[in-house]
Design a protein around this motif. Structure first.
Motif, short mmCIF file in Angstrom:
data_model
loop_
_atom_site.label_atom_id
_atom_site.label_comp_id
_atom_site.label_asym_id
_atom_site.label_seq_id
_atom_site.Cartn_x
_atom_site.Cartn_y
_atom_site.Cartn_z
N ILE A 24 -2.11 -4.24 11.14
CA ILE A 24 -1.48 -4.53 9.85
C ILE A 24 -1.06 -3.22 9.21
CG2 ILE A 24 -1.81 -5.52 7.55
CD1 ILE A 24 -4.04 -7.25 8.69
N GLU A 31 -11.15 -6.20 10.68
CA GLU A 31 -10.91 -4.91 10.01
C GLU A 31 -11.49 -3.78 10.85
OE1 GLU A 31 -9.02 -4.13 7.62
OE2 GLU A 31 -9.71 -2.20 6.90
N LYS A 32 -10.63 -2.88 11.25
CA LYS A 32 -10.99 -1.65 11.97
C LYS A 32 -12.02 -1.85 13.09
CE LYS A 32 -9.66 1.17 8.06
NZ LYS A 32 -9.83 0.71 6.71
N GLY A 57 -6.50 -2.90 10.24
CA GLY A 57 -6.82 -4.30 10.39
C GLY A 57 -6.02 -4.81 11.57
N LEU A 62 0.87 -1.18 0.00
CA LEU A 62 0.00 0.00 0.00
C LEU A 62 0.91 1.24 0.00
CD1 LEU A 62 -2.75 -1.11 2.56
CD2 LEU A 62 -2.40 -1.78 0.18
N ASP A 81 1.99 3.83 2.93
CA ASP A 81 2.85 3.43 4.06
C ASP A 81 4.31 3.50 3.67
OD1 ASP A 81 1.00 2.21 6.31
OD2 ASP A 81 0.16 1.59 4.40
C1 G1P Z 1 -6.00 -0.73 4.77
C2 G1P Z 1 -6.40 -2.10 5.30
C3 G1P Z 1 -6.11 -2.20 6.80
C4 G1P Z 1 -4.65 -1.89 7.06
C5 G1P Z 1 -4.30 -0.50 6.50
C6 G1P Z 1 -2.80 -0.21 6.60
O1 G1P Z 1 -6.87 0.24 5.31
O2 G1P Z 1 -7.77 -2.32 5.03
O3 G1P Z 1 -6.42 -3.50 7.26
O4 G1P Z 1 -4.39 -1.94 8.46
O5 G1P Z 1 -4.65 -0.41 5.10
O6 G1P Z 1 -2.47 1.08 6.20
P1 G1P Z 1 -7.01 1.73 4.69
O7 G1P Z 1 -5.89 2.53 5.28
O8 G1P Z 1 -6.89 1.58 3.21
O9 G1P Z 1 -8.35 2.21 5.13
#
Ligand code: G1P
Length: 288
Positions: free
Chosen positions: A202, A189-190, A170, A129, A132
């Motif tokens: 995570i 999740e959240k 998560g 992602l 990060d």
């Molecule tokens: C996503 C995931 C989440 C994770 C996070 C990390 O969430 O759904 O489980 O902990 O990235 O940055 P988002 O930040 O896209 O809402």
């Protein structure tokens, strides 16, 4: 054997950065001297990834343009003898073999990952992602490969977080098996802090077995009505092992305006060409 493919989801609206994200994809916002997305591509190639798949959407063409070669620009720089600029421009277009796929409707991270199923095939891959940013860069992915090879498993990067941050991530339930390595037994999740099984969150690096695709296929919409990757991982662990790696060093979230600013300042303070001057400037400002 290593991991040869990495997937980077970049299809989101970037609503937290509106209105600038009407015209510039969030992933192309600069962090110090390069766009946010370049950090994770460099991180991936530094640990042996050969092919990167970026999941895009409409309005994201500048990502493709940025990583493409620009024949006219390059020949202009060549003619003018601007060798250093030419090197910079070519470095970016030679960074990796990058493929693109569009997520036509945005139904969540799990759904985004499913769009690359055919491009990945039957091999494990990284999911990164781009918001990060990790202090220890490719070291995190290298450790994840080591864990994947020792335990024949999928791996998520985790970090212990404060109670008030729990509902942004998560969260995994897990049991320690070695230094910084945990076996995952549940994921949510959240969750609200009171419902969370631990404080291990995570962070945006995953090493996923290809079986994740069939798990996503069976996953119903969850939090926010989206198909959540965390829910698909919960399904995966019914039959396949998942481990968590508690990485060392800091991780910054460039995905919100405040986090983006903090990341920029932190990187600029560490960078020799900008650090001393910025430190001086900030010290003066703080005394006002
Ligand atoms: C996503 C995931 C989440 C994770 C996070 C990390 O969430 O759904 O489980 O902990 O990235 O940055 P988002 O930040 O896209 O809402």
């Amino acid at each position: 054997m290593g991991i040869k493919k990495a997937v980077i989801p970049a299809a989101g609206w970037g609503t937290r950065f509106l209105p600038i994200t009407k015209a510039i994809p969030k992933e192309m916002l600069p962090l110090l001297n390069k766009p946010i997305i370049q950090y994770c591509i460099e991180e991936a190639t530094a640990c042996g990834v050969e092919q990167v798949v970026i999941i895009t959407a409409s309005g994201k063409n500048s990502i493709e343009d940025y990583f493409d070669s620009d024949f006219e620009l390059e020949s202009m720089l060549e003619q003018k003898g601007e060798t250093r600029l030419l090197e910079k421009v070519r470095y970016v277009s030679n960074l990796a073999d990058i493929g693109y796929i569009r997520q036509r409707v945005q139904l969540g991270l799990g759904h985004a990952v499913l769009t690359v199923k055919n491009m990945i095939g039957n091999e494990p891959f990284f999911l990164m992602l781009p918001d990060d940013i990790f202090e220890n860069k490719e070291f995190v992915l290298k450790e994840m490969i080591r864990i994947h090879e020792s335990y024949q498993c999928s791996v998520v990067a985790v970090k212990r977080i404060a109670r008030e941050e729990i509902n942004r991530y998560g969260i995994v339930a897990c049991k320690k098996v070695a230094e910084r390595v945990y076996k995952v037994s549940d994921l949510i999740e959240k969750p609200e802090a009171d419902e969370a099984p631990s404080d291990f969150a995570i962070m945006g690096r995953y090493l996923l077995a290809p079986e994740i695709f069939e798990c996503i296929n069976k996953t119903k919409p969850g939090r926010n009505g989206e198909i959540q990757l965390t829910d698909a991982l919960k399904r995966l662990i019914r039959h396949y092992p998942l481990y968590a790696y508690e990485f060392e060093g800091e991780r910054w979230d460039a995905g919100t305006p405040a986090g983006w600013l903090e990341t920029t300042i932190t990187l600029a303070l560490k960078e020799p060409s900008t650090g001393p001057r910025l430190r001086n400037y900030l010290n003066k400002q703080l005394k006002k």
